[in-house]
Write an enzyme that holds these catalytic residues in place. Structure first.
Site, PDB file in Angstrom:
ATOM      1  CG  ASP A  93     -12.361  -6.320   5.586  1.00  0.00           C
ATOM      2  OD1 ASP A  93     -12.189  -5.746   6.683  1.00  0.00           O
ATOM      3  OD2 ASP A  93     -12.452  -5.712   4.507  1.00  0.00           O
ATOM      4  CG  ASP A 137      -7.318  -4.279   3.805  1.00  0.00           C
ATOM      5  OD1 ASP A 137      -8.396  -4.276   4.412  1.00  0.00           O
ATOM      6  OD2 ASP A 137      -7.108  -3.581   2.799  1.00  0.00           O
ATOM      7  CE1 TYR A 184      -3.092  -2.931   0.111  1.00  0.00           C
ATOM      8  CE2 TYR A 184      -3.853  -2.196   2.247  1.00  0.00           C
ATOM      9  CZ  TYR A 184      -3.950  -3.063   1.174  1.00  0.00           C
ATOM     10  OH  TYR A 184      -4.919  -4.038   1.173  1.00  0.00           O
ATOM     11  CG  ASP A 190      -2.283 -20.408   0.907  1.00  0.00           C
ATOM     12  OD1 ASP A 190      -1.588 -20.311   1.926  1.00  0.00           O
ATOM     13  OD2 ASP A 190      -1.888 -20.952  -0.141  1.00  0.00           O
ATOM     14  CE  LYS A 198       1.297 -18.282  -1.188  1.00  0.00           C
ATOM     15  NZ  LYS A 198       0.488 -19.500  -0.932  1.00  0.00           N
TER      16      LYS A 198
END
Length: 370
Positions: free
Chosen positions: A251, A247, A141, A223, A191
């Site tokens: 959610d 992020d 970001y 994942d 990851k």
């Protein structure tokens, strides 16, 4: 106590839920004898329309002169076609950088009265109590370059994932410090089988873990973490991860409570000025309809009372009032189920305020007979 609070309502339902949280804070002040002073600033699309910037310098300075910041929400389709530097979300990213808000805490707790609102079975979510610790000022970001170009007649795009070791270390240390006060477990999400940044993240987590012998560390690929959060969410205590993964996963965690409208958050800085906001967006499709769920914003205000002001009793009083209102069956549209009492935004706020003040009366009665 006297506390100065910077209020940034933002866009869409941000204004509605922020107004509700302010009213609850005023009730807290009345009940406990505190004085809260509210100053209002522009951010997001509202700021673009008013002054041509998603985060005016006046807003930044006002925040820096305050004891804490309350933020509603930003964004909406009205500004979707603006240049990148004039999108509402740029205001959100900029304030994180300006205030050095390096870590976002997003608690997810099980509400017995809302079990029917979750798409997951009760036995899966019963007892869930986790905190997501998201790194907030690095990663994709904020990395540069981030741009679109055209070469040899074809469009190309690049986004850069960039971290310094110190940025990883400070947020991972925070996760371990939280775990020491909770169940003593940190799940570090990365990851590492693909990304070099994740391999460095894992190395830093291992290094930090040596300083906290009473906390267990587990690594989990993102994942798998996404799957386990739905399959077996009770296995998590404190989850720490980089910006984009955090992020997405936080959610996803909202589904455990049945709605984004139930999840508060706190963004922490090393300088002590914290920002509080619900994790939901501006929801322009229901703006002005008086149907938005104000509880995430009210619970964010409770986090502010506890973390920024040290008002633990006051924070617990707000949280208890929210729980009692839910137990009484009041529901906004997003968490409504058969047989419950439909409530508008304003009605839900009034119920929380009334319960908060009724609890005070009950405490007076009990103390009189003690």
């Amino acid at each position: 106590m006297k506390k100065r609070i910077a209020v940034l309502p933002g866009d869409g339902i941000g204004k509605e839920v922020t107004k509700g949280a302010i009213e609850v804070l005023q009730a807290v002040g009345e009940r406990f004898g505190h004085q809260f002073y509210f100053q209002y600033g522009l951010i997001g699309g509202e700021a673009i329309d008013a002054v041509g910037s998603p985060l005016p310098n006046e807003t930044i300075e006002m925040c820096k002169q305050s004891d804490a910041v309350l933020l509603g929400a930003v964004g909406g389709p009205k500004w979707e076609h603006q240049p990148a530097h004039l999108r509402p979300e740029r205001g959100l990213l900029k304030i994180r950088k300006e205030l050095n808000l390096y870590a976002n805490l997003r608690p997810t707790s099980y509400y017995p009265s809302l079990a029917e609102s979750s798409p997951l079975r009760k036995e899966v979510i019963e007892g869930v109590d986790m905190v997501m610790v998201r790194e907030l000022t690095g990663g994709l970001y904020f990395g540069k370059p981030s741009k679109r170009t055209r070469k040899n007649g074809e469009d190309e795009v690049v986004d850069t994932l960039y971290y310094k070791r110190a940025e990883m270390e400070r947020v991972i240390k925070l996760a371990f410090q939280l775990a020491e006060k909770r169940k003593g477990k940190v799940t570090s999400v990365d990851k590492a089988n693909v990304l070099e940044s994740s391999r460095m993240w894992r190395e830093v987590a291992e290094s930090v873990a040596k300083e906290y012998s009473d906390v267990d560390l587990e690594h989990m690929l993102v994942d798998n973490a996404a799957m386990q959060m739905i399959k077996n969410p009770k296995r998590f205590d404190v989850v720490v991860t980089e910006n984009m993964f955090g992020d997405i996963l936080s959610d996803e965690a909202s589904v455990l409570t049945g709605s984004l409208g139930m999840l508060p958050s706190a963004s922490l800085s090393e300088d002590g000025l914290y920002l509080y906001e619900p994790i939901h967006g501006s929801a322009p499709d229901i703006e002005g309809e008086n149907t938005a769920n104000p509880l995430a914003m009210i619970l964010s205000a409770a986090m502010m009372l506890r973390l920024s002001f040290g008002m633990h009793e006051e924070a617990e009083a707000v949280e208890q009032a929210v729980n009692q209102v839910l137990d009484a069956g009041y529901r906004t549209k997003d968490i409504m189920t058969f047989g419950k009492k439909a409530a508008s935004t304003k009605e839900m706020v009034e119920e929380v305020k009334a319960t908060l003040m009724d609890n005070e009366a009950i405490m007076h009665i009990m103390s009189a007979y003690a």
